[in-house]
Enzyme design. Structure first.
Site, PDB file in Angstrom:
ATOM      1  N   HIS A  22      40.948  39.456  29.540  1.00 18.62           N
ATOM      2  CA  HIS A  22      39.700  38.917  30.092  1.00 18.62           C
ATOM      3  C   HIS A  22      40.032  37.902  31.188  1.00 18.62           C
ATOM      4  O   HIS A  22      40.967  37.123  31.083  1.00 18.62           O
ATOM      5  CB  HIS A  22      38.810  38.321  29.005  1.00 18.62           C
ATOM      6  CG  HIS A  22      39.432  37.229  28.200  1.00 18.62           C
ATOM      7  ND1 HIS A  22      39.499  35.933  28.642  1.00 18.62           N
ATOM      8  CD2 HIS A  22      40.011  37.248  26.988  1.00 18.62           C
ATOM      9  CE1 HIS A  22      40.081  35.196  27.729  1.00 18.62           C
ATOM     10  NE2 HIS A  22      40.413  35.967  26.714  1.00 18.62           N
ATOM     11  N   ARG A 109      36.973  38.149  54.946  1.00 21.83           N
ATOM     12  CA  ARG A 109      38.138  39.041  54.910  1.00 21.83           C
ATOM     13  C   ARG A 109      39.385  38.368  54.332  1.00 21.83           C
ATOM     14  O   ARG A 109      40.007  38.894  53.406  1.00 21.83           O
ATOM     15  CB  ARG A 109      38.418  39.543  56.322  1.00 21.83           C
ATOM     16  CG  ARG A 109      39.611  40.436  56.423  1.00 21.83           C
ATOM     17  CD  ARG A 109      39.812  40.873  57.860  1.00 21.83           C
ATOM     18  NE  ARG A 109      41.045  41.595  58.025  1.00 21.83           N
ATOM     19  CZ  ARG A 109      41.708  41.649  59.159  1.00 21.83           C
ATOM     20  NH1 ARG A 109      41.254  41.035  60.232  1.00 21.83           N
ATOM     21  NH2 ARG A 109      42.827  42.323  59.243  1.00 21.83           N
ATOM     22  N   GLY A 132      35.402  49.019  52.471  1.00 25.76           N
ATOM     23  CA  GLY A 132      35.007  49.677  51.234  1.00 25.76           C
ATOM     24  C   GLY A 132      35.728  49.164  50.008  1.00 25.76           C
ATOM     25  O   GLY A 132      35.819  49.872  49.012  1.00 25.76           O
TER      26      GLY A 132
END
Length: 144
Positions: A22, A109, A132
Site C-alpha cells: 500500500h 511534465r 498518455g
C-alpha cells in the site's frame, strides 16, 4: 494461463502487482515515455493500450483511499495540445472494470518524471497517445 486473469497481464506484471504494498505506485507509460532512463524496473507491454491495461489491472488493485487522487496524469506542456479523449478513455476503462472512478489530478511534465522515478515500476505500453501516461497509487487490500 490462469483462469480469471486478463490476457493482457504478463507473468512479470502480475508478479509486480502482487509485490507492491500500500502506498506504492506504478506508472503505465505511453510508447514515448523515457522509462529506461528514469527507472530500473521497466516492464514491457508492447502493443497493449493503457485503457486495456487499466481494465486488466484495476479489478486486482485497491486504490489508495488516503490520498486526494490515487490517479495522476501528465499535463500538456505550455503551447502543446492534449487530446481530452485520452483521460476519458482511461476513466471509462476503470469505471467499466470496477464500477467507479477514483479522483485524478494532473502534474507538470517534470513533476510527473520525478514521481515516476519513485514508483515501484514503469510499464511501457503500446499506447501512442501524446501525454498518455498515468500513475496509479495502490491502497490497502482488504482481507476477505
Amino acid at each position: 494461463m490462469l483462469k480469471g486473469i486478463h490476457p493482457a497481464l504478463s507473468p512479470e506484471l502480475l508478479k509486480t502487482l502482487a509485490e507492491m504494498g500500500h502506498g506504492d505506485e506504478i506508472v503505465l507509460a505511453d510508447t514515448h515515455f523515457p522509462a529506461h532512463s528514469l527507472h530500473k524496473n521497466v516492464i514491457r507491454a508492447d502493443g497493449i493500450s493503457i485503457d486495456i491495461l487499466l481494465e486488466a489491472i484495476t479489478p486486482l488493485f485497491e486504490f489508495d483511499a488516503y490520498v486526494d487522487a490515487p490517479l495522476l496524469m501528465m499535463k500538456a506542456v505550455e503551447g502543446d495540445s492534449l487530446d481530452p479523449n485520452v483521460e476519458t478513455r482511461y476513466l471509462n476503462a476503470i469505471e467499466s472494470a470496477v464500477g467507479f472512478t477514483p479522483n485524478l489530478t494532473c502534474l507538470e511534465r517534470f513533476d510527473f518524471y520525478t514521481r515516476a522515478k519513485q514508483a515501484y515500476a514503469v510499464v511501457v505500453s503500446g499506447e501512442i497517445a501524446k501525454y498518455g501516461n498515468i500513475i496509479i497509487k495502490k491502497g490497502v487490500t482488504p482481507i476477505l
